[in-house]
Design a protein around this motif. Structure first.
Motif, PDB file in Angstrom:
ATOM      1  N   THR A 267       0.839  -1.197   0.000  1.00  0.00           N
ATOM      2  CA  THR A 267       0.000   0.000   0.000  1.00  0.00           C
ATOM      3  C   THR A 267       0.877   1.251   0.000  1.00  0.00           C
ATOM      4  O   THR A 267       2.069   1.204   0.318  1.00  0.00           O
ATOM      5  CB  THR A 267      -0.933   0.042   1.228  1.00  0.00           C
ATOM      6  N   TRP A 268       0.249   2.367  -0.356  1.00  0.00           N
ATOM      7  CA  TRP A 268       0.957   3.638  -0.501  1.00  0.00           C
ATOM      8  C   TRP A 268       0.071   4.766   0.013  1.00  0.00           C
ATOM      9  O   TRP A 268      -1.078   4.886  -0.375  1.00  0.00           O
ATOM     10  CB  TRP A 268       1.279   3.862  -1.981  1.00  0.00           C
ATOM     11  N   ARG A 269       0.609   5.591   0.927  1.00  0.00           N
ATOM     12  CA  ARG A 269      -0.130   6.734   1.459  1.00  0.00           C
ATOM     13  C   ARG A 269       0.358   8.022   0.816  1.00  0.00           C
ATOM     14  O   ARG A 269       1.560   8.280   0.762  1.00  0.00           O
ATOM     15  CB  ARG A 269       0.041   6.838   2.973  1.00  0.00           C
ATOM     16  N   HIS A 270      -0.567   8.838   0.333  1.00  0.00           N
ATOM     17  CA  HIS A 270      -0.252  10.163  -0.188  1.00  0.00           C
ATOM     18  C   HIS A 270      -0.378  11.172   0.950  1.00  0.00           C
ATOM     19  O   HIS A 270      -1.423  11.254   1.614  1.00  0.00           O
ATOM     20  CB  HIS A 270      -1.212  10.546  -1.317  1.00  0.00           C
ATOM     21  N   LEU A 271       0.668  11.959   1.195  1.00  0.00           N
ATOM     22  CA  LEU A 271       0.714  12.870   2.333  1.00  0.00           C
ATOM     23  C   LEU A 271       1.019  14.295   1.885  1.00  0.00           C
ATOM     24  O   LEU A 271       1.845  14.516   0.993  1.00  0.00           O
ATOM     25  CB  LEU A 271       1.794  12.433   3.331  1.00  0.00           C
ATOM     26  N   LEU A 272       0.353  15.255   2.516  1.00  0.00           N
ATOM     27  CA  LEU A 272       0.636  16.674   2.310  1.00  0.00           C
ATOM     28  C   LEU A 272       1.260  17.197   3.595  1.00  0.00           C
ATOM     29  O   LEU A 272       0.701  17.044   4.679  1.00  0.00           O
ATOM     30  CB  LEU A 272      -0.637  17.448   1.989  1.00  0.00           C
ATOM     31  N   GLY A 273       2.426  17.835   3.473  1.00  0.00           N
ATOM     32  CA  GLY A 273       3.142  18.304   4.648  1.00  0.00           C
ATOM     33  C   GLY A 273       3.405  19.794   4.609  1.00  0.00           C
ATOM     34  O   GLY A 273       3.469  20.417   3.547  1.00  0.00           O
ATOM     35  N   ARG A 274       3.575  20.377   5.795  1.00  0.00           N
ATOM     36  CA  ARG A 274       3.925  21.788   5.940  1.00  0.00           C
ATOM     37  C   ARG A 274       4.609  21.976   7.284  1.00  0.00           C
ATOM     38  O   ARG A 274       4.517  21.114   8.167  1.00  0.00           O
ATOM     39  CB  ARG A 274       2.679  22.673   5.880  1.00  0.00           C
ATOM     40  N   HIS A 275       5.295  23.106   7.423  1.00  0.00           N
ATOM     41  CA  HIS A 275       5.864  23.451   8.720  1.00  0.00           C
ATOM     42  C   HIS A 275       4.845  24.295   9.476  1.00  0.00           C
ATOM     43  O   HIS A 275       4.300  25.248   8.922  1.00  0.00           O
ATOM     44  CB  HIS A 275       7.171  24.221   8.557  1.00  0.00           C
ATOM     45  N   PRO A 276       4.577  23.984  10.738  1.00  0.00           N
ATOM     46  CA  PRO A 276       3.500  24.700  11.452  1.00  0.00           C
ATOM     47  C   PRO A 276       3.780  26.186  11.648  1.00  0.00           C
ATOM     48  O   PRO A 276       2.844  26.954  11.850  1.00  0.00           O
ATOM     49  CB  PRO A 276       3.433  23.966  12.800  1.00  0.00           C
ATOM     50  N   ARG A 277       5.063  26.608  11.564  1.00  0.00           N
ATOM     51  CA  ARG A 277       5.370  28.013  11.778  1.00  0.00           C
ATOM     52  C   ARG A 277       5.969  28.682  10.555  1.00  0.00           C
ATOM     53  O   ARG A 277       6.565  29.749  10.655  1.00  0.00           O
ATOM     54  CB  ARG A 277       6.335  28.157  12.961  1.00  0.00           C
ATOM     55  N   SER A 278       5.805  28.068   9.403  1.00  0.00           N
ATOM     56  CA  SER A 278       6.328  28.679   8.181  1.00  0.00           C
ATOM     57  C   SER A 278       5.486  29.895   7.803  1.00  0.00           C
ATOM     58  O   SER A 278       4.251  29.813   7.758  1.00  0.00           O
ATOM     59  CB  SER A 278       6.307  27.674   7.026  1.00  0.00           C
ATOM     60  N   PRO A 279       6.111  31.054   7.511  1.00  0.00           N
ATOM     61  CA  PRO A 279       5.330  32.233   7.118  1.00  0.00           C
ATOM     62  C   PRO A 279       4.474  31.990   5.885  1.00  0.00           C
ATOM     63  O   PRO A 279       3.410  32.566   5.738  1.00  0.00           O
ATOM     64  CB  PRO A 279       6.423  33.278   6.832  1.00  0.00           C
ATOM     65  N   GLY A 280       4.936  31.109   4.998  1.00  0.00           N
ATOM     66  CA  GLY A 280       4.175  30.865   3.776  1.00  0.00           C
ATOM     67  C   GLY A 280       2.915  30.060   3.977  1.00  0.00           C
ATOM     68  O   GLY A 280       2.076  29.964   3.085  1.00  0.00           O
ATOM     69  N   THR A 281       2.762  29.435   5.168  1.00  0.00           N
ATOM     70  CA  THR A 281       1.574  28.599   5.408  1.00  0.00           C
ATOM     71  C   THR A 281       0.849  29.021   6.681  1.00  0.00           C
ATOM     72  O   THR A 281       0.047  28.269   7.211  1.00  0.00           O
ATOM     73  CB  THR A 281       1.978  27.116   5.535  1.00  0.00           C
TER      74      THR A 281
END
Length: 322
Positions: A267-281
């Motif tokens: 199986t394969w999981r598709h994941l979306l990640g970000r940094h919790p304190r990134s100014p861009g997010t």
């Protein structure tokens, strides 16, 4: 002598290894140089930091005090450096989307949707086979979002620094040339492909090991596995050189078919990640919008895949994440 961070790292290395010889090797120093440095550190701090004999090096009471502070100071300084690099790379406060990802159709689908929804916002991408590299760029603030995949239930990289959400879970299908004797079957036992050569894309996760284990469970060892780029995998399948491994959302391609494996051993999981304190997010609305576009790109990939949408109706544990 004024105490520096490198001196604290030296003390920690000696304590962690329990030996000046091992610490010197870990730090890339000659042992005499490390011994001389330790003497200077001990002179600056007012006393011996380690009791040393033929069995190794053990912290003194003063050494324990220094180590206790070092274990606080060193991670704090490392975190400060990461924060500074991330903010320095964040650039001006303009709307933009810096995306990273492994090679795959979902990244293209996300770029298309973001470019349509935000026509004046720059959209850039960085692709790599290495999810570790992508995660490092995200931690450093060189990317705003990352779209990656992980094998099975294996954890995503840098969970201590990044926030990941599951977009969808796919079984791994096989790609066959249209003229293959088994191409007409709706589902294949992995053991039926024991004599085949295989092709897939490389990566730094556990997928290769999981595939080998699945084959062993099915009673065989793969004849050979070609690790190459996606276009070459498709070509090797089209010319009958190999059977390809792909996510179930792999888009249709001329001259080949995709088929599920009985029991879905991979199986394969598709994941979306970000940094919790990134100014861009930082904006909640922006994060929700990118996640929504990513889920839409995944849903579109499911619809386009050869028979996958129908297959999902009888396999509810796969598909879009709740």
């Amino acid at each position: 002598m004024e105490l520096e961070l490198r001196h604290l790292r030296t003390v920690r290395a000696i304590a962690d290894t329990g030996s000046l010889t091992k610490a010197a090797a870990a730090l890339g120093l000659a042992q005499p140089a490390l011994s001389a440095q330790l003497r200077r550190i001990e002179k600056a701090l007012g006393g011996p930091l380690f009791d040393r004999d033929h069995t190794g090096a053990r912290p003194t009471l003063l050494g324990e005090l220094v180590l206790e502070r070092a274990r606080v100071v060193l991670p704090a300084v490392s975190g400060l450096q990461e924060e500074a690099v991330r903010f320095a790379n964040a650039g001006a406060a303009v709307q933009r989307f810096r995306l990273g990802g492994t090679h795959g159709p979902l990244l293209g689908g996300l770029v298309d949707r973001l470019a349509s929804a935000h026509p004046t916002a720059p959209v850039t991408t960085h692709t790599s086979w290495s999810v570790t590299e992508i995660a490092t760029l995200l931690v450093d603030g060189r990317l705003d979002y990352a779209l990656i995949g992980t094998c099975g239930e294996s954890p995503p990289p840098r969970e201590d620094r990044l926030v990941w959400q599951v977009i969808g879970v796919d079984p791994v299908f096989v790609m066959l040339p249209e003229g293959h004797p088994l191409a007409g079957r709706p589902e294949l036992e992995l053991s039926a492909l024991a004599d085949e050569c295989w092709a897939d894309v490389p990566g730094d996760g556990c997928f290769a090991d999981c595939f080998t284990a699945a084959c062993a469970e099915a009673g065989f060892t793969p004849v050979s596995v070609y690790e190459t780029d996606t276009a070459s995998v498709v070509h090797l399948v089209q010319v009958g050189r190999a059977i390809g491994l792909c996510r179930a959302t792999f888009p249709p391609a001329p001259g080949l078919v995709t088929r599920p494996l009985a029991g879905s051993p991979l199986t394969w999981r598709h994941l979306l990640g970000r940094h919790p304190r990134s100014p861009g997010t930082g904006a909640t609305a922006a994060v929700a919008a990118v996640a929504g576009h990513t889920r839409a790109a995944y849903a579109e990939a499911v619809r386009r895949s050869d028979g996958y949408a129908d297959w999902l109706t009888t396999h509810p544990r796969f598909g879009p994440a709740a």
